[in-house]
Design an enzyme around this catalytic site. Structure first.
Site, PDB file in Angstrom:
ATOM      1  CE  LYS A 174     -27.505   3.604 -36.224  1.00 32.94           C
ATOM      2  NZ  LYS A 174     -28.810   3.638 -35.564  1.00 32.94           N
ATOM      3  CG  ASP A 203     -25.484   9.069 -30.778  1.00 29.94           C
ATOM      4  OD1 ASP A 203     -25.355  10.069 -30.065  1.00 29.94           O
ATOM      5  OD2 ASP A 203     -26.310   8.170 -30.547  1.00 29.94           O
TER       6      ASP A 203
END
Length: 405
Positions: free
Chosen positions: A76, A123
């Site tokens: 990410k 998340d």
């Protein structure tokens, strides 16, 4: 609760669907050049698993191992770092050509930028990557997480110097809360999803993910292999859309069949495809799934158009498929290398195993054209980002296969 698959009856050929110019090979090269200015950058491995390929009855299974990315155990950071870099370059007036970490850190650049607070909802992995980048570049970062988030993911974000709060909301409601706070306080929202009126930064995040697609393509070409199939997990769909768009733009008619995989309880891309009207559709509820990184109920509106036009199929699956993938990669066969893959990273390996070996999968397997001549690419998007969850699944058998014959 078994696997559900929806074929795309209106898949477009390259050049006949959503414009992919923002994900072109030239853009991918520019993005990677920026990432390469961080000392932590190096391409992550593309692991060939010939033993597992033989076991599954396919020609080749290639796994891109993103647990090796920037020391952060997940991919990410590629999106958050590039989006932050682009935002700062625009604000400061730096040219994109040759944009670098050092240029953003120069005293002149810092003086022009002033005090900026970046905010996001995550998340886990996106927030950690954004917090790391903010610390590297000298800016404040505030991160919110949905209810039920693992404490280790909170701790990893705090360790990067960011503020981190677990909310009482699901992911999508926490995103709205972050957006409202950003508007109220003048913070800069760096969110890996898009909606009408919020599209520029999400586009930059998607472009950031192109680095892994470019690496994979170069690694596959060096090995003399191009994939016939590529399975991609989706939460909001940003990463999946970036990889589909990037590889389609680079390979044109030679692009593989793309199949999106999601958990049953957060299958917004699958639900949008099944609706059949070409529009993104939300799913609601608590979104609780083993695959915490995919627990999103509202599609990225930019990514959806790409996934709608260029994917061959969409799959919704129970949590045990991800758990099986974790166990399979951790316990190699025939001298394959082991891969530590977390719950969101391993679901694509799990679905390939299900499709190739489960008695109920024969029809789906045939519809996808999977067989002995298939070369399959999957991307393990994270390592053991929640170590106790990983151990409970791999060591102690959490989430057993409920559809065994």
């Amino acid at each position: 609760m078994s696997v559900r698959m929806h074929l795309n009856p209106s898949r477009k050929s390259f050049g006949n669907g959503t414009d992919l110019s923002a994900l072109s090979p030239g853009v991918a090269e520019s993005v990677r050049a920026f990432h390469a200015t961080f000392k932590e950058y190096k391409p992550t491995p593309l692991v060939n698993l010939p033993g597992l390929s033989k076991e599954l009855g396919i020609k080749k299974l290639l796994v891109k191992d993103e647990s090796k990315r920037f020391g952060l155990n997940a991919f990410k950071v590629l999106g958050g770092s590039y989006a932050m870099g682009r935002y700062l370059a625009d604000k400061i007036g730096l040219p994109l050509q040759g944009l670098s970490r050092d240029a953003l850190l120069s005293p002149q650049a810092r003086a022009k930028a002033g005090d900026i607070t970046f905010v996001t909802t995550t998340d886990g992995n996106h927030g950690r990557g954004l917090a790391w980048t903010a610390r590297e570049l000298g800016y404040k970062c505030i991160v919110f997480m949905p209810k039920g988030s693992e404490q280790i993911r909170v701790d990893n974000i705090l360790a990067e110097g960011a503020e981190c709060t677990v909310t009482e909301f699901n992911y999508d409601d926490a995103v709205r809360m972050s957006w409202n706070l950003a508007q109220e306080k003048g913070y800069v929202m760096v969110q890996d999803t898009a909606w009408d009126g919020y599209e520029e930064i999400p586009t930059w995040i998607m472009q950031g993910y192109m680095t892994l697609a470019l690496e994979a393509l170069e690694q596959m070409k060096a090995a003399g292999t191009l994939p016939t199939h590529c399975f991609l997990q989706a939460g909001v769909g940003s990463y999946a859309g970036a990889v589909v768009g990037s590889l389609t733009a680079a390979l044109g008619p030679d692009a593989p069949r793309f199949i999106v995989v999601e958990p049953h309880k957060a299958n917004c891309i699958y639900a949008s495809a099944v609706a059949g009207d070409g529009k993104p559709h939300n799913v609601t509820g608590d979104l609780q799934t083993l695959m915490a990184g995919l627990a999103c109920g509202e599609p990225n509106t930019i990514s959806w158009n790409i996934l709608r036009d260029y994917c061959a199929a969409y799959i919704s699956c129970p949590d045990y498929v991800a758990a099986n993938g974790m166990r399979i990669l951790a316990a190699p066969v025939h001298n394959d290398a082991p891969i530590v893959s977390g719950e969101s990273g391993a679901v694509t390996t799990g679905i390939v195993q299900w499709l190739m070996q489960h008695p109920a999968a024969r029809a789906q397997r045939q519809l996808l054209g999977l067989g002995p001549d298939s070369s399959v690419l999957v991307i393990s998007t994270e390592g053991d980002t929640a170590p106790q969850v990983y151990r409970n699944v791999v060591w102690f058998g959490d989430h057993p296969d409920l559809d065994l014959p």
